[in-house]
Design an enzyme around this catalytic site. Sequence first.
Site, short mmCIF file in Angstrom:
data_model
loop_
_atom_site.label_atom_id
_atom_site.label_comp_id
_atom_site.label_asym_id
_atom_site.label_seq_id
_atom_site.Cartn_x
_atom_site.Cartn_y
_atom_site.Cartn_z
N ASP A 230 0.82 -1.22 0.00
CA ASP A 230 0.00 0.00 0.00
C ASP A 230 0.85 1.27 0.00
O ASP A 230 0.36 2.34 -0.33
CB ASP A 230 -0.92 0.02 1.22
CG ASP A 230 -1.95 -1.10 1.19
OD1 ASP A 230 -2.33 -1.52 0.08
OD2 ASP A 230 -2.36 -1.56 2.27
N ARG B 209 -4.71 9.44 13.65
CA ARG B 209 -4.08 8.14 13.92
C ARG B 209 -2.71 8.28 14.58
O ARG B 209 -1.69 7.84 14.06
CB ARG B 209 -3.97 7.29 12.65
CG ARG B 209 -5.30 6.96 12.03
CD ARG B 209 -5.17 5.99 10.87
NE ARG B 209 -6.48 5.62 10.34
CZ ARG B 209 -6.67 4.75 9.35
NH1 ARG B 209 -5.64 4.14 8.81
NH2 ARG B 209 -7.89 4.49 8.93
N ASP C 94 0.62 5.50 1.94
CA ASP C 94 -0.42 5.03 2.86
C ASP C 94 -0.08 5.50 4.27
O ASP C 94 0.00 6.68 4.52
CB ASP C 94 -0.57 3.51 2.76
CG ASP C 94 -1.84 3.01 3.43
OD1 ASP C 94 -2.86 3.71 3.37
OD2 ASP C 94 -1.81 1.92 4.03
N ASP D 159 2.28 0.82 10.24
CA ASP D 159 1.16 -0.09 10.44
C ASP D 159 1.63 -1.29 11.25
O ASP D 159 2.64 -1.92 10.89
CB ASP D 159 0.59 -0.59 9.11
CG ASP D 159 -0.36 0.40 8.45
OD1 ASP D 159 -0.40 1.56 8.90
OD2 ASP D 159 -1.03 0.01 7.48
#
Length: 366
Positions: free
Chosen positions: A172, A252, A196, A200
Site C-alpha cells: 500500500d 491516527r 499510505d 502499520d
Amino acid sequence: MEKPSFPCLVSWLLLFSIYSLHVKAMNVIDSCWRSDPKWSTNRKALGNCAKGFGSSTTGGKNGAIYIVNDASDDSVNPKQGTLRYGVIQTEPLWIIFQKNMLITLKNELIISAYKTIDGRGAKVEIAYGPCFTIQLVKHVIVHGISLRDCKAAKPGPVRVSPTRVLRRSGTDGDAITIHSSSKVWIDHCYFARADDGLIDIVHGSTSVTVSNNYFTQHNKVMLLGNQDGLIPDKKMRVTIAFNHFGPGLHQRMPMVRLGYAHVANNYYEPWNIYAIGGASNPTIFSEGNYFIAGTKKEVTHRNIASRIEWEKWNWKSSKDAFTHGAFFKPSGSGSANTNYTPSQLFSVAQGSQVPSLTSDVGPLNL
C-alpha cells in the site's frame, strides 16, 4: 595545591549544573546508551535499552556487524554491501552504514529475523521508493533512519533470503509495515509522507515499542490493527513513548483496534482531525503526554460506534498535560494498567516534562 578562585568555582558549578540538567532531561531509553561517550565502540549496548512491550527484542545483538557501503538496490539479486543483502541473511546481524546515503528501494525491503538496522553516525534516508516490511518474524530493531516519501510497491519478485525469491503482490505504500510479527523496536527515526500510513502494526503483531521518533506531514500516521473483528489483534500490545507528533499531521497517533496501547510521554502538536483514536473496543492508556490543541480540541475519537457501545471501551488518561483547550474523553470502568513485567517497566513522567524528554527525537547528529 592552589585552591580554585571563587569565580572559577562558580563557573565550574554552573557548568556542572547545566550538565546535570541535561542528563536529568534525557529519557530513560536514551540515558541507557547515550550517557556513554564511547557508545560507538559498543554499538550493541543499544540492544539492552528498549522499554515497554518491545523491550525483549534482541535484534542483531548476538550476530556480527555488517557494514552497508553501497546505496544501490536490486530486489532480486542484491550485491554484498547493500542494505538489502544484509537484511535477507538468515543469521543475526547488526547493520551499520559506512557513510551518508540516500537509498531508493526498487521494491519493498523485507527484513528477516534477528536484525538491527542502526543508522547512528551517518545520515541514512530511505526515500522515493517502497520502504520497509517486517513480516512473520521476531527480533527486529530499526534505529536512526529517515523514512520519507515512501511509495507503493508494484507486484513482482523480491528476494527474502539467500535461497528464496517470492513473488510479492505489492504494498500500500507504508513507511514501515509490521505484519504478524513480534519483538520489534522502532527508535529515533524520522517519518514523513507516504502513499499510505507511516507505521502499520497489524495481523496479530505484538510486543512492539515505537519510541523517540519524529512524525510530520502526513494524514494517517499510525495504525494498530487494520480490521474490525480480526481476533489475533486482541493479543496486540504496543508501547508508544517519547515521540514527537509534529506539524501537518491529521489523525491516527495512533488508531487502535482490539488490542492494547500504552501511549506515554509523547509530544503532540495541533492535529487536524484527532490525535488518539480507536475502534472495536481497544484498551488505551494515555499517560504523561503533552497535548497542544489547534482548531480541534478533543484528543480522542471513537470510530463507527454508538455512545452506548464506546462508553464501555477502557480508555484512560493520567498525568497528561493539556494546553489550548485540549481534552481527553475517557471511558470504561475497568483498569487500563500496563501490567508490564519488570524488564518492560519504565517510569512515566508528568506531561509537563515531555518537551524536555522529547527534545532529541528523530535521527541523532552524533
